[in-house]
Design a protein around this motif. Structure first.
Motif, PDB file in Angstrom:
ATOM      1  N   LEU A   1      41.386  37.424  34.198  1.00  0.00           N
ATOM      2  CA  LEU A   1      40.120  37.965  34.668  1.00  0.00           C
ATOM      3  C   LEU A   1      38.992  37.202  33.989  1.00  0.00           C
ATOM      4  N   ARG A   2      37.989  36.788  34.780  1.00  0.00           N
ATOM      5  CA  ARG A   2      36.890  35.976  34.254  1.00  0.00           C
ATOM      6  C   ARG A   2      35.548  36.616  34.577  1.00  0.00           C
ATOM      7  N   LEU A   3      34.542  36.252  33.819  1.00  0.00           N
ATOM      8  CA  LEU A   3      33.201  36.793  34.071  1.00  0.00           C
ATOM      9  C   LEU A   3      32.677  36.427  35.457  1.00  0.00           C
ATOM     10  N   VAL A   4      33.130  35.313  36.031  1.00  0.00           N
ATOM     11  CA  VAL A   4      32.686  34.966  37.386  1.00  0.00           C
ATOM     12  C   VAL A   4      33.223  35.956  38.420  1.00  0.00           C
ATOM     13  N   ASP A   5      34.176  36.800  38.036  1.00  0.00           N
ATOM     14  CA  ASP A   5      34.723  37.822  38.928  1.00  0.00           C
ATOM     15  C   ASP A   5      33.890  39.101  38.933  1.00  0.00           C
ATOM     16  N   VAL A   6      32.778  39.115  38.209  1.00  0.00           N
ATOM     17  CA  VAL A   6      32.027  40.339  37.982  1.00  0.00           C
ATOM     18  C   VAL A   6      31.613  41.045  39.275  1.00  0.00           C
ATOM     19  N   LEU A   7      31.130  40.339  40.263  1.00  0.00           N
ATOM     20  CA  LEU A   7      30.652  41.003  41.478  1.00  0.00           C
ATOM     21  C   LEU A   7      31.806  41.624  42.265  1.00  0.00           C
ATOM     22  N   SER A   8      32.935  40.939  42.331  1.00  0.00           N
ATOM     23  CA  SER A   8      34.102  41.504  43.024  1.00  0.00           C
ATOM     24  C   SER A   8      34.625  42.730  42.291  1.00  0.00           C
ATOM     25  N   VAL A   9      34.751  42.626  40.973  1.00  0.00           N
ATOM     26  CA  VAL A   9      35.249  43.748  40.178  1.00  0.00           C
ATOM     27  C   VAL A   9      34.278  44.923  40.273  1.00  0.00           C
ATOM     28  N   GLN A  10      32.989  44.657  40.233  1.00  0.00           N
ATOM     29  CA  GLN A  10      31.979  45.708  40.351  1.00  0.00           C
ATOM     30  C   GLN A  10      32.086  46.417  41.703  1.00  0.00           C
ATOM     31  N   ARG A  11      32.198  45.643  42.765  1.00  0.00           N
ATOM     32  CA  ARG A  11      32.273  46.210  44.118  1.00  0.00           C
ATOM     33  C   ARG A  11      33.533  47.055  44.298  1.00  0.00           C
ATOM     34  N   ILE A  12      34.667  46.545  43.814  1.00  0.00           N
ATOM     35  CA  ILE A  12      35.934  47.248  44.004  1.00  0.00           C
ATOM     36  C   ILE A  12      36.046  48.447  43.061  1.00  0.00           C
ATOM     37  N   GLY A  13      35.901  48.207  41.761  1.00  0.00           N
ATOM     38  CA  GLY A  13      36.066  49.284  40.780  1.00  0.00           C
ATOM     39  C   GLY A  13      35.019  50.368  40.888  1.00  0.00           C
ATOM     40  N   GLY A  14      33.808  49.996  41.288  1.00  0.00           N
ATOM     41  CA  GLY A  14      32.737  50.978  41.423  1.00  0.00           C
ATOM     42  C   GLY A  14      32.708  51.677  42.762  1.00  0.00           C
ATOM     43  N   HIS A  15      33.629  51.338  43.651  1.00  0.00           N
ATOM     44  CA  HIS A  15      33.695  51.963  44.976  1.00  0.00           C
ATOM     45  C   HIS A  15      33.908  53.474  44.808  1.00  0.00           C
ATOM     46  N   PRO A  16      33.233  54.294  45.597  1.00  0.00           N
ATOM     47  CA  PRO A  16      33.361  55.752  45.418  1.00  0.00           C
ATOM     48  C   PRO A  16      34.776  56.301  45.627  1.00  0.00           C
ATOM     49  N   PHE A  17      35.656  55.567  46.294  1.00  0.00           N
ATOM     50  CA  PHE A  17      37.049  56.006  46.430  1.00  0.00           C
ATOM     51  C   PHE A  17      37.914  55.518  45.275  1.00  0.00           C
TER      52      PHE A  17
ATOM     53  N   ALA B   1      25.881  44.990  34.146  1.00  0.00           N
ATOM     54  CA  ALA B   1      26.011  44.758  32.700  1.00  0.00           C
ATOM     55  C   ALA B   1      27.233  45.487  32.135  1.00  0.00           C
ATOM     56  N   ALA B   2      27.509  46.685  32.650  1.00  0.00           N
ATOM     57  CA  ALA B   2      28.685  47.431  32.198  1.00  0.00           C
ATOM     58  C   ALA B   2      29.970  46.740  32.647  1.00  0.00           C
ATOM     59  N   VAL B   3      29.960  46.165  33.841  1.00  0.00           N
ATOM     60  CA  VAL B   3      31.136  45.448  34.340  1.00  0.00           C
ATOM     61  C   VAL B   3      31.373  44.191  33.498  1.00  0.00           C
ATOM     62  N   GLN B   4      30.310  43.482  33.180  1.00  0.00           N
ATOM     63  CA  GLN B   4      30.445  42.288  32.340  1.00  0.00           C
ATOM     64  C   GLN B   4      31.042  42.644  30.980  1.00  0.00           C
ATOM     65  N   ALA B   5      30.579  43.724  30.379  1.00  0.00           N
ATOM     66  CA  ALA B   5      31.122  44.162  29.087  1.00  0.00           C
ATOM     67  C   ALA B   5      32.583  44.587  29.235  1.00  0.00           C
ATOM     68  N   TRP B   6      32.900  45.259  30.330  1.00  0.00           N
ATOM     69  CA  TRP B   6      34.263  45.712  30.605  1.00  0.00           C
ATOM     70  C   TRP B   6      35.192  44.507  30.721  1.00  0.00           C
ATOM     71  N   ILE B   7      34.786  43.489  31.476  1.00  0.00           N
ATOM     72  CA  ILE B   7      35.599  42.279  31.644  1.00  0.00           C
ATOM     73  C   ILE B   7      35.759  41.558  30.308  1.00  0.00           C
ATOM     74  N   THR B   8      34.680  41.398  29.565  1.00  0.00           N
ATOM     75  CA  THR B   8      34.736  40.701  28.277  1.00  0.00           C
ATOM     76  C   THR B   8      35.708  41.385  27.322  1.00  0.00           C
ATOM     77  N   ALA B   9      35.693  42.708  27.288  1.00  0.00           N
ATOM     78  CA  ALA B   9      36.586  43.458  26.399  1.00  0.00           C
ATOM     79  C   ALA B   9      38.044  43.371  26.834  1.00  0.00           C
ATOM     80  N   ARG B  10      38.280  43.016  28.103  1.00  0.00           N
ATOM     81  CA  ARG B  10      39.636  43.031  28.650  1.00  0.00           C
ATOM     82  C   ARG B  10      40.158  41.646  29.014  1.00  0.00           C
ATOM     83  N   GLN B  11      39.584  40.604  28.443  1.00  0.00           N
ATOM     84  CA  GLN B  11      40.073  39.260  28.729  1.00  0.00           C
ATOM     85  C   GLN B  11      41.391  39.018  28.007  1.00  0.00           C
TER      86      GLN B  11
END
Length: 182
Positions: free
Chosen positions: A19-35, A50-60
Motif C-alpha cells: 500500500l502506497r501514499l499514491v493510493d490515498v484517493l482510492s483507499v479514501q473512496r472505498i474505505g470511506g464508502h457508507p456501506f 489527511a486521516a487516510v494518509q496517516a492511516w496508510i503511513t501507519a500501515r505500510q
C-alpha cells in the motif's frame, strides 16, 4: 519472494501489493464508502484525506505483521485493502480486508485474502490468525468460512462509523485449514 518494504503475490486476477501514499484517493473512496466504513473498526465516513494518509503511513509494509496491502486489478487499479495486524501477546495476529462495493460478489475478497494469507502466514510462521465480522455483514462471514476459518463465538465490536458497539462473530484460521482461492 519478499524483501523488506516489498513483496510479490499474484493470483489469476489480482496482485496484492504494498500500500502506497499514491493510493490515498482510492483507499479514501472505498474505505470511506457508507456501506464499507461501518464494517471497519478504524474508519469513519466521511474519511478525510489527511486521516487516510496517516492511516496508510501507519500501515505500510515493514517486513513484519502490522501492515496493509492494496488489492489491485491489472494496471494498478486499487479495488480494496488486505491487512494483517501486529503480533499480539495474548493471541494470534488478526486479519481484515475491504473491497470496493462496485466489485462485491465477484470473488475478489476470497481470491485476494486466500493468496495474502497463504503467503504471509508462511512467511511469518503464523500457525493461526484471527478475524471477525459485524453480524450485519454476512457476506464477510461467507468469505472467511470459504477460506477455512472456523467460528469461535460471538462478541461485540466498535467502528468509528457506528454510533454504538454492534455484535460480531469471531473466527480463527489455522494454516493447515487455509483454502486458498486462486
Amino acid at each position: 519472494m519478499a524483501v523488506e518494504g516489498n513483496f510479490l503475490i499474484k493470483t489469476n486476477r489480482l496482485r496484492p501489493c504494498p500500500l502506497r501514499l499514491v493510493d490515498v484517493l482510492s483507499v479514501q473512496r472505498i474505505g470511506g464508502h457508507p456501506f464499507v466504513a461501518p464494517m471497519l473498526a478504524s474508519v469513519g465516513t466521511p474519511w478525510p484525506k489527511a486521516a487516510v494518509q496517516a492511516w496508510i503511513t501507519a500501515r505500510q509494509y515493514r517486513g513484519k505483521p502490522g501492515f496493509c496491502a492494496a488489492i489491485v486489478l491489472a494496471e494498478r487499479a486499487v479495488i480494496g485493502v488486505a491487512g494483517l495486524g501486529p503480533n499480539s501477546a495474548d493471541g494470534p495476529c488478526s486479519c481484515a480486508y475491504f473491497i470496493d462495493p462496485q466489485h462485491w460478489g465477484l470473488g475478489y475478497a476470497s481470491e485476494a485474502m486466500g493468496a495474502f494469507l497463504a503467503y504471509f502466514m508462511r512467511k511469518f510462521d503464523l500457525p493461526e490468525v484471527a478475524a471477525d465480522h459485524f453480524d450485519d455483514n454476512p457476506a464477510s462471514g461467507a468469505v472467511l468460512r470459504k477460506l477455512g476459518f472456523q467460528e469461535l463465538g460471538k462478541g461485540s465490536g466498535k467502528s468509528q462509523a457506528r454510533l454504538e458497539p454492534a455484535p460480531v462473530t469471531l473466527y480463527r484460521l489455522r494454516l493447515d485449514d487455509l483454502k486458498a482461492v486462486l
